[in-house]
Design a protein around this motif. Structure first.
Motif, short mmCIF file in Angstrom:
data_model
loop_
_atom_site.label_atom_id
_atom_site.label_comp_id
_atom_site.label_asym_id
_atom_site.label_seq_id
_atom_site.Cartn_x
_atom_site.Cartn_y
_atom_site.Cartn_z
N ASP A 147 10.05 18.22 -53.13
CA ASP A 147 10.53 18.96 -51.96
C ASP A 147 10.11 18.27 -50.66
O ASP A 147 9.43 17.24 -50.68
CB ASP A 147 10.02 20.41 -52.03
CG ASP A 147 8.66 20.55 -51.39
OD1 ASP A 147 7.78 19.70 -51.67
OD2 ASP A 147 8.48 21.48 -50.58
N SER A 181 7.11 15.89 -62.92
CA SER A 181 6.15 16.70 -62.16
C SER A 181 5.47 17.74 -63.03
O SER A 181 5.99 18.11 -64.09
CB SER A 181 6.88 17.44 -61.04
OG SER A 181 7.41 16.55 -60.11
N ARG A 208 6.11 26.88 -62.74
CA ARG A 208 7.36 27.64 -62.95
C ARG A 208 7.66 27.72 -64.45
O ARG A 208 7.33 26.80 -65.20
CB ARG A 208 8.51 26.93 -62.20
CG ARG A 208 9.88 27.43 -62.63
CD ARG A 208 11.01 27.04 -61.71
NE ARG A 208 11.59 25.71 -61.88
CZ ARG A 208 12.18 25.23 -62.98
NH1 ARG A 208 12.15 25.92 -64.11
NH2 ARG A 208 12.71 24.03 -62.96
N ASP A 259 11.50 13.40 -57.66
CA ASP A 259 12.40 14.48 -57.22
C ASP A 259 11.48 15.58 -56.72
O ASP A 259 10.95 16.35 -57.50
CB ASP A 259 13.24 14.89 -58.44
CG ASP A 259 13.92 16.24 -58.29
OD1 ASP A 259 13.61 16.99 -57.34
OD2 ASP A 259 14.76 16.57 -59.14
N GLU A 277 0.26 14.45 -54.61
CA GLU A 277 0.75 15.47 -53.68
C GLU A 277 1.06 16.70 -54.49
O GLU A 277 1.37 16.61 -55.67
CB GLU A 277 1.99 14.99 -52.90
CG GLU A 277 3.26 14.74 -53.71
CD GLU A 277 3.99 15.98 -54.16
OE1 GLU A 277 3.98 16.98 -53.42
OE2 GLU A 277 4.57 15.98 -55.26
N TYR A 285 9.80 18.71 -66.85
CA TYR A 285 8.53 19.02 -66.17
C TYR A 285 7.42 19.06 -67.21
O TYR A 285 7.69 19.26 -68.40
CB TYR A 285 8.58 20.43 -65.54
CG TYR A 285 9.32 20.53 -64.21
CD1 TYR A 285 8.76 20.06 -63.04
CD2 TYR A 285 10.58 21.12 -64.15
CE1 TYR A 285 9.43 20.17 -61.82
CE2 TYR A 285 11.26 21.24 -62.93
CZ TYR A 285 10.68 20.76 -61.78
OH TYR A 285 11.35 20.87 -60.58
N TYR A 319 4.06 22.96 -57.63
CA TYR A 319 4.67 21.73 -58.14
C TYR A 319 3.79 20.57 -57.70
O TYR A 319 3.32 20.57 -56.55
CB TYR A 319 6.06 21.51 -57.54
CG TYR A 319 7.11 22.52 -57.94
CD1 TYR A 319 7.99 22.27 -58.98
CD2 TYR A 319 7.24 23.72 -57.24
CE1 TYR A 319 8.97 23.18 -59.34
CE2 TYR A 319 8.23 24.64 -57.59
CZ TYR A 319 9.08 24.37 -58.64
OH TYR A 319 10.06 25.27 -58.98
P1 5GP Z 1 13.21 23.60 -59.32
O1 5GP Z 1 12.38 24.83 -59.54
O2 5GP Z 1 14.60 23.96 -58.84
O3 5GP Z 1 13.18 22.63 -60.46
O4 5GP Z 1 12.52 22.81 -58.11
C1 5GP Z 1 12.26 23.47 -56.90
C2 5GP Z 1 11.83 22.46 -55.86
O5 5GP Z 1 10.57 21.87 -56.21
C3 5GP Z 1 12.81 21.28 -55.70
O6 5GP Z 1 13.00 21.06 -54.31
C4 5GP Z 1 12.07 20.13 -56.33
O7 5GP Z 1 12.44 18.89 -55.75
C5 5GP Z 1 10.63 20.48 -55.97
N1 5GP Z 1 9.66 19.76 -56.80
C6 5GP Z 1 9.75 19.41 -58.10
N2 5GP Z 1 8.67 18.72 -58.47
C7 5GP Z 1 7.88 18.60 -57.38
C8 5GP Z 1 6.62 17.97 -57.13
O8 5GP Z 1 5.98 17.37 -57.99
N3 5GP Z 1 6.12 18.09 -55.87
C9 5GP Z 1 6.76 18.75 -54.87
N4 5GP Z 1 6.20 18.77 -53.68
N5 5GP Z 1 7.95 19.35 -55.08
C10 5GP Z 1 8.51 19.27 -56.31
#
Ligand code: 5GP
Ligand code: ADP
Length: 192
Positions: A107, A41, A45, A105, A76, A57, A85
């Motif tokens: 949300d 993704s 962050r 992976d 998306e 990422y 994200y």
């Molecule tokens: P973290 O900051 O802990 O890596 O991720 C926080 C949240 O963002 C997690 O629920 C993760 O699954 C979600 N996330 C990561 N990549 C994406 C994305 O490309 N799209 C969306 N919608 N959520 C994402």
């Protein structure tokens, strides 16, 4: 099946409240199922210790992310815990057309958008055994400040309320059990 008909890739989506163990389980899955490609993704962050640019990422600036939204480069995207994200449209399209299975992976908001765009996607929700256990895991991980942990716990309640929209729900209490359940779900969708 007609051998001239090219097989399309299978799309797996995994969601879980932050701290549940999704990254841990996804890494185990990617190690065991070499035929599945991980969708990296884009996010605004900041990288956590040990995270690698382009592997965990694509870490980008807010203006760059907003440009991607504007240019239609994301299939998306969502704002999660105050950061952007998003999933690359080109990666998904290219993988599926070329018969590559992929893992997202993302949300609960992202999963809902993927379900609309790709109704055949296999969606898996990972649950923590309890909110107390989730808090303990977030604290033990030691990557987030107390106020960030509080936001993540608050969001967890709303996220868990969406679990019924997923094809499969797995509770990550004992890691080994959750891993085995996840592997058998994924295996059941792959060709022998
Ligand atoms: P973290 O900051 O802990 O890596 O991720 C926080 C949240 O963002 C997690 O629920 C993760 O699954 C979600 N996330 C990561 N990549 C994406 C994305 O490309 N799209 C969306 N919608 N959520 C994402
Ligand atoms: P997420 O990607 O869902 O935010 P992580 O995979 O980073 O979660 O896991 C959060 C923390 O919980 C990590 O320190 C991880 O080692 C730990 N963890 C993962 N699964 C379990 C489990 N079944 N039991 C106890 N701790 C776990």
């Amino acid at each position: 099946m007609d051998r001239n008909v090219k097989r399309k890739g299978r799309l797996f989506v995994i969601s879980a409240p932050s701290g549940t163990g999704k990254t841990t389980l996804c890494r185990l899955l990617m190690d065991a199922f070499k035929g599945i490609s991980y969708s990296v993704s884009h996010t605004t962050r900041k990288p956590r210790e040990g995270e690698v640019q382009g592997k965990d990422y694509h870490f980008v600036s807010i203006p760059d992310f907003e440009r991607m939204i504007h240019d239609g480069g994301l299939v998306e995207w969502a704002k999660v815990h105050d950061n952007y994200y998003g999933t690359s449209l080109a990666f998904i399209t290219d993988s599926l057309e070329n018969g590559r299975d992929i893992l997202l992976d993302i949300d609960v908001q992202g999963a809902a958008n993927i379900r609309t765009a790709y109704p055949e996607a296999v969606t898996i929700f990972i649950m923590p055994p309890s909110l107390d256990a989730l808090k303990e895991r977030l604290e033990k991980r030691g990557t987030d400040r107390p106020e960030v942990i509080a936001t993540r716990l608050g969001n967890a309640v709303t996220e868990m309320a969406r679990k019924e929209f997923y094809t499969h729900v797995i509770v990550n209490d004992c890691l080994e059990t959750a891993k085995n359940e996840l592997f058998s779900v994924v295996r059941s969708y792959l060709e022998p």
